[in-house]
Write a protein that holds these residues in place. Structure first.
Motif, PDB file in Angstrom:
ATOM      1  N   UNK A 161      10.296  -1.329  10.910  1.00 15.96           N
ATOM      2  CA  UNK A 161       9.299  -1.729  10.216  1.00 15.96           C
ATOM      3  C   UNK A 161       7.930  -2.011  10.087  1.00 15.96           C
ATOM      4  N   UNK A 162       7.457  -2.390  11.159  1.00 18.99           N
ATOM      5  CA  UNK A 162       5.690  -2.074  11.192  1.00 18.99           C
ATOM      6  C   UNK A 162       5.688  -0.271  11.080  1.00 18.99           C
ATOM      7  N   UNK A 163       6.379   0.280  11.973  1.00 22.87           N
ATOM      8  CA  UNK A 163       5.661   1.999  11.217  1.00 22.87           C
ATOM      9  C   UNK A 163       5.994   2.411   9.949  1.00 22.87           C
ATOM     10  N   UNK A 164       7.564   2.177   9.504  1.00 21.66           N
ATOM     11  CA  UNK A 164       7.499   2.954   8.337  1.00 21.66           C
ATOM     12  C   UNK A 164       6.296   1.909   6.917  1.00 21.66           C
ATOM     13  N   UNK A 165       5.890   0.874   7.572  1.00 20.09           N
ATOM     14  CA  UNK A 165       5.164   0.009   6.609  1.00 20.09           C
ATOM     15  C   UNK A 165       4.013   0.901   6.678  1.00 20.09           C
TER      16      UNK A 165
ATOM     17  N   UNK B 182       3.277   3.560   7.093  1.00 24.66           N
ATOM     18  CA  UNK B 182       3.131   5.484   7.241  1.00 24.66           C
ATOM     19  C   UNK B 182       3.122   4.806   5.794  1.00 24.66           C
ATOM     20  N   UNK B 183       3.592   3.642   4.793  1.00 24.80           N
ATOM     21  CA  UNK B 183       3.382   3.426   3.690  1.00 24.80           C
ATOM     22  C   UNK B 183       2.287   3.156   3.194  1.00 24.80           C
ATOM     23  N   UNK B 184       1.721   2.040   3.857  1.00 28.27           N
ATOM     24  CA  UNK B 184       0.000   1.854   3.437  1.00 28.27           C
ATOM     25  C   UNK B 184      -0.771   2.636   3.648  1.00 28.27           C
ATOM     26  N   UNK B 185      -1.051   3.230   4.939  1.00 25.09           N
ATOM     27  CA  UNK B 185      -2.368   3.665   5.550  1.00 25.09           C
ATOM     28  C   UNK B 185      -2.952   3.482   6.756  1.00 25.09           C
ATOM     29  N   UNK B 186      -4.155   4.053   6.512  1.00 21.86           N
ATOM     30  CA  UNK B 186      -4.483   3.312   7.765  1.00 21.86           C
ATOM     31  C   UNK B 186      -5.202   2.312   8.031  1.00 21.86           C
ATOM     32  N   UNK B 187      -5.160   1.570   6.777  1.00 18.54           N
ATOM     33  CA  UNK B 187      -6.084   0.628   6.561  1.00 18.54           C
ATOM     34  C   UNK B 187      -5.802  -0.324   6.650  1.00 18.54           C
ATOM     35  N   UNK B 188      -4.860  -0.455   7.274  1.00 19.44           N
ATOM     36  CA  UNK B 188      -3.639  -1.932   7.268  1.00 19.44           C
ATOM     37  C   UNK B 188      -3.528  -1.689   8.831  1.00 19.44           C
ATOM     38  N   UNK B 189      -3.540  -0.547  10.054  1.00 17.48           N
ATOM     39  CA  UNK B 189      -2.889  -0.152  10.728  1.00 17.48           C
ATOM     40  C   UNK B 189      -3.496  -2.282  11.529  1.00 17.48           C
ATOM     41  N   UNK B 190      -5.073  -2.360  11.600  1.00 17.69           N
ATOM     42  CA  UNK B 190      -4.725  -3.675  12.275  1.00 17.69           C
ATOM     43  C   UNK B 190      -4.322  -4.941  12.457  1.00 17.69           C
ATOM     44  N   UNK B 191      -3.996  -4.635  10.854  1.00 16.22           N
ATOM     45  CA  UNK B 191      -2.620  -6.723  10.796  1.00 16.22           C
ATOM     46  C   UNK B 191      -1.525  -6.019  10.667  1.00 16.22           C
ATOM     47  N   UNK B 192      -1.181  -5.020  10.519  1.00 13.33           N
ATOM     48  CA  UNK B 192       0.325  -4.080  11.035  1.00 13.33           C
ATOM     49  C   UNK B 192       0.258  -4.073  12.445  1.00 13.33           C
ATOM     50  N   UNK B 193      -0.722  -4.095  13.449  1.00 10.99           N
ATOM     51  CA  UNK B 193      -0.585  -4.217  14.837  1.00 10.99           C
ATOM     52  C   UNK B 193      -0.376  -5.592  15.596  1.00 10.99           C
ATOM     53  N   UNK B 194      -1.190  -6.372  14.749  1.00  7.65           N
ATOM     54  CA  UNK B 194      -1.922  -7.783  14.862  1.00  7.65           C
ATOM     55  C   UNK B 194      -0.469  -8.475  14.908  1.00  7.65           C
TER      56      UNK B 194
ATOM     57  N   UNK C 122      -1.061   6.431  17.466  1.00  8.39           N
ATOM     58  CA  UNK C 122      -1.129   6.519  16.011  1.00  8.39           C
ATOM     59  C   UNK C 122      -2.868   6.533  15.651  1.00  8.39           C
ATOM     60  N   UNK C 123      -3.663   5.942  16.903  1.00 10.09           N
ATOM     61  CA  UNK C 123      -4.918   6.245  16.644  1.00 10.09           C
ATOM     62  C   UNK C 123      -5.742   7.535  17.636  1.00 10.09           C
ATOM     63  N   UNK C 124      -4.863   8.081  18.700  1.00 11.25           N
ATOM     64  CA  UNK C 124      -5.248   9.029  19.759  1.00 11.25           C
ATOM     65  C   UNK C 124      -4.244  10.333  19.428  1.00 11.25           C
ATOM     66  N   UNK C 125      -3.517  10.285  19.856  1.00 14.41           N
ATOM     67  CA  UNK C 125      -2.079  11.376  19.796  1.00 14.41           C
ATOM     68  C   UNK C 125      -1.769  11.212  20.592  1.00 14.41           C
ATOM     69  N   UNK C 126      -1.778  11.976  22.034  1.00 12.93           N
ATOM     70  CA  UNK C 126      -1.168  12.626  23.012  1.00 12.93           C
ATOM     71  C   UNK C 126      -2.460  11.906  23.752  1.00 12.93           C
ATOM     72  N   UNK C 127      -3.752  11.842  24.021  1.00 14.30           N
ATOM     73  CA  UNK C 127      -4.780  11.362  24.449  1.00 14.30           C
ATOM     74  C   UNK C 127      -4.332   9.915  24.388  1.00 14.30           C
ATOM     75  N   UNK C 128      -3.925   9.547  23.546  1.00 12.02           N
ATOM     76  CA  UNK C 128      -3.992   7.819  23.718  1.00 12.02           C
ATOM     77  C   UNK C 128      -2.476   7.497  24.620  1.00 12.02           C
TER      78      UNK C 128
END
Length: 151
Positions: free
Chosen positions: A14-18, A20-32, A103-109
């Motif tokens: 659900x977090x990953x789906x949200x 994708x729909x909400x965009x990167x600006x909500x990453x920190x809130x979703x991860x938290x 999500x942030x760095x791809x394969x390096x991450x």
């Protein structure tokens, strides 16, 4: 292999789906939010285990047996339960850490997050190596275990 927690798996999806729909600006809130749910799950699991262990100790004391101290010659400084618990917790935390890294760095991450997980587990495992334990006992002078922080 660890057993999967279907509820946490649903939460991650659900977090990953949200995301994708909400965009990167909500990453920190979703991860938290997801990490808070993982933390709550870990707390409840640990509380259950501690209550069960205390009940077992109380039952053994009630039966007249003395509580068994941790074994000093079991092959490591920490018992199997501590090592197993540390491994399980690190694998549970690996899921969100991997997701954050990818999500942030791809394969390096992905590589960096797993190198960190492996390093933390290696350091924890190294605490129980026999030659380190012997050296700590020798420094203690009386055959008892030395502190884990001594080098």
């Amino acid at each position: 292999m660890t057993a999967r927690d279907p509820e946490l798996e649903k939460e991650l999806n659900a977090t990953l789906h949200a995301r994708r729909e909400l965009g990167e600006e909500y990453d920190s809130a979703l991860v938290e939010s997801f990490l808070e749910k993982v933390d709550q799950r870990l707390d409840s699991t640990l509380d259950r285990r501690v209550r069960r262990q205390l009940a077992e100790q109380q039952m053994s004391v009630a039966r007249g047996a003395r509580p068994r101290p941790p074994s000093q010659d079991s092959g490591s400084d920490s018992g199997f339960g501590e090592r197993f618990g540390f491994t399980v917790v690190s694998l549970i935390l690996a899921v969100p850490l991997t997701a954050i890294g990818v999500v942030n760095e791809g394969f390096k991450g992905l590589v960096v997050s797993w190198l960190g997980i492996v390093a933390v587990n290696a350091v924890h495992a190294a605490r129980g190596w026999p030659w380190r334990r012997r050296a700590r006992q020798d420094r203690a002078g009386d055959g008892s275990r030395g502190s884990d922080w001594e080098e």
